[in-house]
Design a protein around this motif. Structure first.
Motif, PDB file in Angstrom:
ATOM      1  N   ILE A 190       0.871  -1.153   0.038  1.00  0.00           N
ATOM      2  CA  ILE A 190      -0.165   0.080  -0.004  1.00  0.00           C
ATOM      3  C   ILE A 190       0.935   1.214   0.025  1.00  0.00           C
ATOM      4  CG2 ILE A 190      -1.620   1.242   1.368  1.00  0.00           C
ATOM      5  CD1 ILE A 190      -2.921  -1.467   2.409  1.00  0.00           C
ATOM      6  N   THR A 191       0.749   2.196  -0.862  1.00  0.00           N
ATOM      7  CA  THR A 191       1.333   3.387  -1.022  1.00  0.00           C
ATOM      8  C   THR A 191       0.769   4.546  -0.611  1.00  0.00           C
ATOM      9  OG1 THR A 191       0.682   3.550  -3.421  1.00  0.00           O
ATOM     10  CG2 THR A 191       2.674   2.467  -3.007  1.00  0.00           C
ATOM     11  N   GLU A 192      -0.588   4.500  -0.706  1.00  0.00           N
ATOM     12  CA  GLU A 192      -1.188   5.643  -0.124  1.00  0.00           C
ATOM     13  C   GLU A 192      -2.678   5.346   0.250  1.00  0.00           C
ATOM     14  OE1 GLU A 192      -2.518   8.093  -3.620  1.00  0.00           O
ATOM     15  OE2 GLU A 192      -3.504   9.712  -2.265  1.00  0.00           O
ATOM     16  N   LEU A 193      -3.240   5.899   1.463  1.00  0.00           N
ATOM     17  CA  LEU A 193      -4.353   5.506   2.269  1.00  0.00           C
ATOM     18  C   LEU A 193      -5.179   6.802   2.378  1.00  0.00           C
ATOM     19  CD1 LEU A 193      -5.399   3.098   3.682  1.00  0.00           C
ATOM     20  CD2 LEU A 193      -4.195   4.243   5.947  1.00  0.00           C
ATOM     21  N   VAL A 194      -6.687   6.677   1.873  1.00  0.00           N
ATOM     22  CA  VAL A 194      -7.450   7.775   1.815  1.00  0.00           C
ATOM     23  C   VAL A 194      -8.663   7.274   2.682  1.00  0.00           C
ATOM     24  CG1 VAL A 194      -8.776   9.428   0.389  1.00  0.00           C
ATOM     25  CG2 VAL A 194      -6.454   8.678  -0.432  1.00  0.00           C
ATOM     26  N   LEU A 195      -8.902   8.022   3.541  1.00  0.00           N
ATOM     27  CA  LEU A 195     -10.104   7.601   4.369  1.00  0.00           C
ATOM     28  C   LEU A 195     -11.299   7.993   3.398  1.00  0.00           C
ATOM     29  CD1 LEU A 195     -11.774   7.109   6.912  1.00  0.00           C
ATOM     30  CD2 LEU A 195     -11.664   9.405   7.399  1.00  0.00           C
ATOM     31  N   TYR A 196     -12.536   7.101   3.243  1.00  0.00           N
ATOM     32  CA  TYR A 196     -13.460   7.126   2.281  1.00  0.00           C
ATOM     33  C   TYR A 196     -14.456   8.043   2.988  1.00  0.00           C
ATOM     34  CZ  TYR A 196     -17.143   6.040  -0.910  1.00  0.00           C
ATOM     35  OH  TYR A 196     -18.290   6.084  -2.060  1.00  0.00           O
ATOM     36  N   ASN A 197     -14.903   7.608   4.220  1.00  0.00           N
ATOM     37  CA  ASN A 197     -16.159   8.239   4.821  1.00  0.00           C
ATOM     38  C   ASN A 197     -15.573   9.099   6.055  1.00  0.00           C
ATOM     39  OD1 ASN A 197     -15.512   5.588   5.797  1.00  0.00           O
ATOM     40  ND2 ASN A 197     -17.462   5.614   6.971  1.00  0.00           N
ATOM     41  N   ASP A 198     -15.823  10.135   5.907  1.00  0.00           N
ATOM     42  CA  ASP A 198     -15.467  11.224   7.133  1.00  0.00           C
ATOM     43  C   ASP A 198     -16.090  10.744   8.399  1.00  0.00           C
ATOM     44  OD1 ASP A 198     -13.759  13.121   8.254  1.00  0.00           O
ATOM     45  OD2 ASP A 198     -15.148  14.583   8.222  1.00  0.00           O
ATOM     46  N   VAL A 199     -17.475  10.382   8.318  1.00  0.00           N
ATOM     47  CA  VAL A 199     -18.329  10.120   9.331  1.00  0.00           C
ATOM     48  C   VAL A 199     -18.451   8.656   9.360  1.00  0.00           C
ATOM     49  CG1 VAL A 199     -20.541  10.425  10.377  1.00  0.00           C
ATOM     50  CG2 VAL A 199     -19.664  12.369   9.151  1.00  0.00           C
ATOM     51  N   GLN A 200     -18.235   7.951  10.472  1.00  0.00           N
ATOM     52  CA  GLN A 200     -18.285   6.520  10.797  1.00  0.00           C
ATOM     53  C   GLN A 200     -19.593   5.831  10.171  1.00  0.00           C
ATOM     54  OE1 GLN A 200     -16.021   4.916  14.226  1.00  0.00           O
ATOM     55  NE2 GLN A 200     -17.245   6.664  14.985  1.00  0.00           N
ATOM     56  N   VAL A 201     -19.912   5.117   9.507  1.00  0.00           N
ATOM     57  CA  VAL A 201     -21.098   4.297   9.149  1.00  0.00           C
ATOM     58  C   VAL A 201     -21.394   3.332  10.351  1.00  0.00           C
ATOM     59  CG1 VAL A 201     -21.980   2.734   7.557  1.00  0.00           C
ATOM     60  CG2 VAL A 201     -20.464   4.071   6.698  1.00  0.00           C
ATOM     61  N   VAL A 202     -22.600   3.620  10.755  1.00  0.00           N
ATOM     62  CA  VAL A 202     -23.112   2.960  11.847  1.00  0.00           C
ATOM     63  C   VAL A 202     -24.029   1.758  11.385  1.00  0.00           C
ATOM     64  CG1 VAL A 202     -24.187   2.869  14.090  1.00  0.00           C
ATOM     65  CG2 VAL A 202     -22.813   4.806  13.369  1.00  0.00           C
ATOM     66  N   HIS A 203     -23.626   0.442  11.476  1.00  0.00           N
ATOM     67  CA  HIS A 203     -24.270  -0.515  11.091  1.00  0.00           C
ATOM     68  C   HIS A 203     -24.795  -1.362  12.238  1.00  0.00           C
ATOM     69  CE1 HIS A 203     -25.560  -3.720   8.162  1.00  0.00           C
ATOM     70  NE2 HIS A 203     -25.296  -4.699   8.917  1.00  0.00           N
ATOM     71  N   LYS A 204     -26.280  -1.353  12.419  1.00  0.00           N
ATOM     72  CA  LYS A 204     -26.738  -1.844  13.568  1.00  0.00           C
ATOM     73  C   LYS A 204     -27.327  -3.382  13.437  1.00  0.00           C
ATOM     74  CE  LYS A 204     -28.354   2.758  15.340  1.00  0.00           C
ATOM     75  NZ  LYS A 204     -29.139   3.330  15.754  1.00  0.00           N
ATOM     76  N   LEU A 205     -26.658  -4.297  13.989  1.00  0.00           N
ATOM     77  CA  LEU A 205     -27.291  -5.471  14.340  1.00  0.00           C
ATOM     78  C   LEU A 205     -28.146  -5.489  15.528  1.00  0.00           C
ATOM     79  CD1 LEU A 205     -24.028  -7.484  13.573  1.00  0.00           C
ATOM     80  CD2 LEU A 205     -25.595  -6.604  11.954  1.00  0.00           C
ATOM     81  N   SER A 206     -28.685  -6.610  15.654  1.00  0.00           N
ATOM     82  CA  SER A 206     -29.733  -6.693  16.732  1.00  0.00           C
ATOM     83  C   SER A 206     -29.013  -6.681  18.241  1.00  0.00           C
ATOM     84  CB  SER A 206     -30.619  -8.026  16.910  1.00  0.00           C
ATOM     85  OG  SER A 206     -29.610  -9.102  16.753  1.00  0.00           O
ATOM     86  N   HIS A 207     -27.713  -7.086  18.190  1.00  0.00           N
ATOM     87  CA  HIS A 207     -26.748  -7.094  19.380  1.00  0.00           C
ATOM     88  C   HIS A 207     -25.601  -6.352  19.260  1.00  0.00           C
ATOM     89  CE1 HIS A 207     -25.611 -10.192  16.735  1.00  0.00           C
ATOM     90  NE2 HIS A 207     -24.977 -10.466  17.059  1.00  0.00           N
ATOM     91  N   GLN A 208     -25.015  -5.781  18.124  1.00  0.00           N
ATOM     92  CA  GLN A 208     -23.898  -5.082  17.982  1.00  0.00           C
ATOM     93  C   GLN A 208     -24.203  -3.876  17.194  1.00  0.00           C
ATOM     94  OE1 GLN A 208     -20.711  -7.520  16.372  1.00  0.00           O
ATOM     95  NE2 GLN A 208     -21.136  -9.225  17.764  1.00  0.00           N
ATOM     96  N   HIS A 209     -23.320  -2.667  17.527  1.00  0.00           N
ATOM     97  CA  HIS A 209     -23.406  -1.607  16.699  1.00  0.00           C
ATOM     98  C   HIS A 209     -21.957  -1.366  16.242  1.00  0.00           C
ATOM     99  CE1 HIS A 209     -27.073   0.704  18.559  1.00  0.00           C
ATOM    100  NE2 HIS A 209     -27.328  -0.534  18.049  1.00  0.00           N
ATOM    101  N   LEU A 210     -21.763  -1.554  14.824  1.00  0.00           N
ATOM    102  CA  LEU A 210     -20.542  -1.310  14.062  1.00  0.00           C
ATOM    103  C   LEU A 210     -20.413   0.073  13.569  1.00  0.00           C
ATOM    104  CD1 LEU A 210     -20.925  -4.763  11.965  1.00  0.00           C
ATOM    105  CD2 LEU A 210     -20.245  -4.567  14.545  1.00  0.00           C
ATOM    106  N   TYR A 211     -19.089   0.707  14.374  1.00  0.00           N
ATOM    107  CA  TYR A 211     -18.720   1.715  13.816  1.00  0.00           C
ATOM    108  C   TYR A 211     -17.831   1.666  12.719  1.00  0.00           C
ATOM    109  CZ  TYR A 211     -21.940   3.372  17.594  1.00  0.00           C
ATOM    110  OH  TYR A 211     -22.818   3.597  18.513  1.00  0.00           O
ATOM    111  N   THR A 212     -18.064   2.107  11.564  1.00  0.00           N
ATOM    112  CA  THR A 212     -17.189   1.530  10.493  1.00  0.00           C
ATOM    113  C   THR A 212     -16.471   2.631   9.522  1.00  0.00           C
ATOM    114  OG1 THR A 212     -18.538  -0.248  10.365  1.00  0.00           O
ATOM    115  CG2 THR A 212     -16.927   0.182   8.492  1.00  0.00           C
ATOM    116  N   LYS A 213     -15.081   2.489   9.385  1.00  0.00           N
ATOM    117  CA  LYS A 213     -14.699   3.544   8.532  1.00  0.00           C
ATOM    118  C   LYS A 213     -13.913   2.665   7.376  1.00  0.00           C
ATOM    119  CE  LYS A 213     -13.262   7.347  11.637  1.00  0.00           C
ATOM    120  NZ  LYS A 213     -12.053   7.829  12.094  1.00  0.00           N
ATOM    121  N   PHE A 214     -14.206   3.104   6.265  1.00  0.00           N
ATOM    122  CA  PHE A 214     -13.682   2.597   4.957  1.00  0.00           C
ATOM    123  C   PHE A 214     -12.637   3.345   4.425  1.00  0.00           C
ATOM    124  CE2 PHE A 214     -17.986   1.152   5.051  1.00  0.00           C
ATOM    125  CZ  PHE A 214     -17.855  -0.186   4.697  1.00  0.00           C
ATOM    126  N   TRP A 215     -11.378   2.513   4.413  1.00  0.00           N
ATOM    127  CA  TRP A 215     -10.181   3.129   3.876  1.00  0.00           C
ATOM    128  C   TRP A 215      -9.655   2.723   2.754  1.00  0.00           C
ATOM    129  CZ3 TRP A 215      -7.938   6.950   7.462  1.00  0.00           C
ATOM    130  CH2 TRP A 215      -8.528   6.809   8.864  1.00  0.00           C
TER     131      TRP A 215
END
Length: 309
Positions: free
Chosen positions: A247-272
């Motif tokens: 990997i030569t360059e890393l760029v954050l795709y979503n500035d605000v975390q995507v919150v994916h809600k499962l019934s028992h977990q909340h996943l705070y997600t960044k895509f790089w």
DNA sequence: AAAGCGGGGTG
DNA sequence: CACCCAGCTTT
């Protein structure tokens, strides 16, 4: 029903009979199930198809005990198949039945306690009209789904309102009783979406325990809390990934975390997005990403990412 | 007995 | 945000 019906038709088309399903690769089964959730059901359905073509010699079992022995088939499913398909005198107790019985009989035993499960099953079994088990079961469930609904049921016009303990005692809103806890766990996901100069990327299959077993996702760096780019690139996982895939360059795709809600977990997600010049013969073509079964969280990203469209 | 497992909808 | 859903398996 709304959510499941299109999947049903896709399945019937891909697997017109039990042998077709049994012989299919798990990858195909999961791909067709993608987006439905509870992926163990897809795996169990597949295993059960293999049991039926194998041990049961292609003949679908028709006793309650045998049905119950199938992977993914518990009391509800065995009773439903048994009564509807084979006229067995087995009462079904699903969410609708719990609701109807708890209200009409004024039963406040928690429906998700051991005592409650036993009590409601016994009552349903006693009420079952065994001269038409399947119809009785379906009618009961349908009445619950259409009339004795969870919130604001139309009790004033209900055919049972002369006898319904809950209605007569004004406790419809409090029944059924359910024990609830289930604290929600927060998790922090950092997906490293590798994009190489020759339009390839990396997908990993989730193995072991936990969510999304056997589904695919981008290389994942999980952290105890939200992390910055500087923190991310200093994790062992990222260092390793970066080295392997160049990997030569890393760029954050979503500035605000995507919150994916499962019934028992909340996943705070960044895509790089991790750009690479050369994947050294690793990875898959970006154009083939769509062939893999992925969780909705990943699928949503793929749909939104111009490079992958 | 309790925990774990998805995703979508409603009010 | 709280609650619900045509439940079952594993721990």
């Amino acid at each position: 029903m709304e959510q499941g019906t299109p999947y049903y038709f896709k399945f019937i088309e891909a697997f017109p009979n039990v042998q077709a399903l049994a012989n299919a690769p798990q990858e195909q089964v999961l791909k067709l199930w993608q987006g439905l959730g509870y992926y163990s059901r897809a795996r169990n359905l597949h295993i059960t198809a293999q049991h039926i073509t194998g041990e049961f010699k292609g003949e679908f079992p028709k006793t309650y005990k045998e049905l119950l022995s199938l992977k993914g088939v518990g009391d509800y499913t065995a009773s439903a198949i048994g009564s509807i398909c084979f006229d067995l005198p087995t009462a079904v107790v699903d969410g609708n039945v719990y609701r109807i019985l708890s209200r009409i009989y004024g039963i406040s035993t928690p429906i998700n306690s051991s005592a409650g499960i036993k009590e409601f099953k016994q009552l349903a079994q006693k009420l079952l009209d065994i001269s038409q088990s399947g119809t009785f079961n379906q009618a009961t469930m349908e009445f619950g789904a259409r009339y004795c609904v969870p919130q604001n049921p139309d009790c004033l016009h209900c055919i049972f309102n002369k006898d319904c303990v809950a209605f007569l005692s004004n406790t419809v809103g409090e029944l059924p009783v359910k024990i609830k806890k289930q604290k929600i766990k927060k998790r922090y996901f950092n997906y490293i979406v590798i994009v190489s100069a020759d339009k390839k990327t990396i997908l990993n299959q989730r193995t072991g325990k936990g969510i999304w077993q056997q589904l695919y996702e981008f290389p994942l760096v999980e952290s105890a809390s939200e992390i910055s780019e500087n923190q991310l690139i200093n994790t062992d996982d990222y260092v390793s990934l970066s080295k392997i895939h160049g990997i030569t360059e890393l760029v954050l795709y979503n500035d605000v975390q995507v919150v994916h809600k499962l019934s028992h977990q909340h996943l705070y997600t960044k895509f790089w997005i991790g750009y690479s010049n050369n994947l050294n013969n690793n990875g898959i073509k970006i154009s083939e990403v769509q062939d893999f079964a992925v969780p909705v969280l990943v699928s949503n990203f793929i749909s939104s990412f111009p490079e992958f469209k």
